[in-house]
Structures are given as C-alpha cells and as structure tokens.
Design a protein around this motif. Structure first.
Motif, mmCIF file in Angstrom:
data_model
loop_
_atom_site.group_PDB
_atom_site.id
_atom_site.type_symbol
_atom_site.label_atom_id
_atom_site.label_comp_id
_atom_site.label_asym_id
_atom_site.label_seq_id
_atom_site.Cartn_x
_atom_site.Cartn_y
_atom_site.Cartn_z
ATOM 1 N N GLY A 1 -4.399 -13.137 15.819
ATOM 2 C CA GLY A 1 -5.498 -14.074 16.005
ATOM 3 C C GLY A 1 -6.305 -13.853 17.273
ATOM 4 O O GLY A 1 -7.251 -14.596 17.533
ATOM 5 N N ASN A 2 -5.945 -12.855 18.072
ATOM 6 C CA ASN A 2 -6.704 -12.531 19.282
ATOM 7 C C ASN A 2 -7.783 -11.511 18.933
ATOM 8 O O ASN A 2 -7.565 -10.626 18.111
ATOM 9 N N LYS A 3 -8.917 -11.612 19.584
ATOM 10 C CA LYS A 3 -9.993 -10.636 19.392
ATOM 11 C C LYS A 3 -10.736 -10.485 20.709
ATOM 12 O O LYS A 3 -11.488 -11.371 21.118
ATOM 13 N N HIS A 4 -10.480 -9.373 21.401
ATOM 14 C CA HIS A 4 -11.114 -9.105 22.691
ATOM 15 C C HIS A 4 -11.610 -7.662 22.722
ATOM 16 O O HIS A 4 -11.105 -6.808 21.999
ATOM 17 N N PRO A 5 -12.553 -7.371 23.601
ATOM 18 C CA PRO A 5 -13.056 -5.994 23.719
ATOM 19 C C PRO A 5 -11.957 -5.025 24.149
ATOM 20 O O PRO A 5 -10.976 -5.410 24.792
ATOM 21 N N ALA A 6 -12.163 -3.773 23.809
ATOM 22 C CA ALA A 6 -11.210 -2.719 24.172
ATOM 23 C C ALA A 6 -11.117 -2.562 25.683
ATOM 24 O O ALA A 6 -12.094 -2.752 26.405
ATOM 25 N N VAL A 7 -9.913 -2.218 26.130
ATOM 26 C CA VAL A 7 -9.680 -1.826 27.524
ATOM 27 C C VAL A 7 -9.403 -0.332 27.480
ATOM 28 O O VAL A 7 -8.440 0.101 26.844
ATOM 29 N N GLN A 8 -10.246 0.447 28.132
ATOM 30 C CA GLN A 8 -10.086 1.894 28.111
ATOM 31 C C GLN A 8 -9.215 2.343 29.278
ATOM 32 O O GLN A 8 -9.155 1.668 30.315
ATOM 33 N N PRO A 9 -8.524 3.472 29.140
ATOM 34 C CA PRO A 9 -7.669 3.968 30.225
ATOM 35 C C PRO A 9 -8.408 4.078 31.555
ATOM 36 O O PRO A 9 -7.834 3.809 32.612
ATOM 37 N N SER A 10 -9.672 4.407 31.524
ATOM 38 C CA SER A 10 -10.451 4.551 32.760
ATOM 39 C C SER A 10 -10.679 3.219 33.479
ATOM 40 O O SER A 10 -11.085 3.206 34.636
#
Length: 143
Positions: free
Chosen positions: A118-127
């Motif tokens: 049920g969570n929806k958040h933007p991607a966290v990239q390795p950088s």
C-alpha cells in the motif's frame, strides 16, 4: 575539398551522438525485486512478511506514514535508530541496528519497502544514498 569537410563534419556529428547517449533509465521494478530479497533476509523477522510489524514493539512498514521521509529512511537502514517515534498514530520506542549494505542494496530495499503493502513513493537511486546520510531528519536518533 568541400565534400571532404562535409564528410568529416558528418562523421563528427555521428561520433558525438554515440558518445553522448543518455544513461539508461533507473529500473525501479528490478530494484524492488532485488530489495525483496534483502528485506526477506534482513528485515522480515521484526517487520513481518507483509510489513505489518508488531504493534507497540516494531513499527509497521505497510501503509506507513513514516516512509515518506527518504533521507530519514536511508539513515535508519544504514545507521539504525533508537528512541521514540510515532508511526500511523502509534508510539514506538525501540532500537534497530543499521545494516552494512552497498548503496545499490540500500536503494533496493528502500524501494521495496516504499513501494509495497500500500506504499507508493518515488524511487531512491543508489546515487542518492550518500547525500541522504548527510542530512538531518526529524524523529531520528542514530543507533
């Protein structure tokens, strides 16, 4: 002479095109799949299979208002945390150790948790991991 210049210019344009190709887009779906494996091995014992946690002991990750702060979550995963927090209206006061993960592994498990149950958040990239570690966050005390 004019044709030689035009051919050389055309060759230079083509070479430039291939040398400035855009980086491949971040594959969130693949990151989430890798993150599920890390979650199962590292997090599931406390936060449970469906991220429901244990009320009053381990906070839920499912439909959690606490996951919106990306930088705080980066620090929690890598440095751990202690002290009181409020998640979905319930108070928790426990400790969590941090995990030794690469930037890619941290990104993957964070993406899994922030986009499951049920969570929806933007991607966290390795950088973005290193920058997130250097920020100050509300409701965060390192372990």
């Amino acid at each position: 002479m004019k044709n030689v210049v035009l051919v050389a210019l055309f060759g230079l344009i083509i070479a430039s095109f291939f040398s400035f190709r855009a980086k491949p887009l971040f594959d969130l779906k693949a990151s989430i799949a890798r993150g599920k494996e890390i979650y199962t091995a590292q997090c599931m014992n406390c936060h449970m299979e469906q991220g429901e946690g244990m009320e009053g002991v381990y906070p839920p990750l499912a439909k959690s208002n606490f996951l919106a702060n990306r930088d705080r979550l980066i620090k929690i995963v890598l440095k751990g945390m202690r002290g009181p927090i409020k998640v979905n209206g319930t108070d928790y006061d426990s400790e969590m150790v941090g995990f030794e993960l690469t930037d890619e592994q941290a990104s993957d498990v964070i993406n899994y948790v922030r986009n499951s149950w049920g969570n929806k958040h933007p991607a966290v990239q390795p950088s973005e991991i290193a920058a997130g570690l250097g920020t100050k966050s509300a409701e965060y005390t390192p372990y």
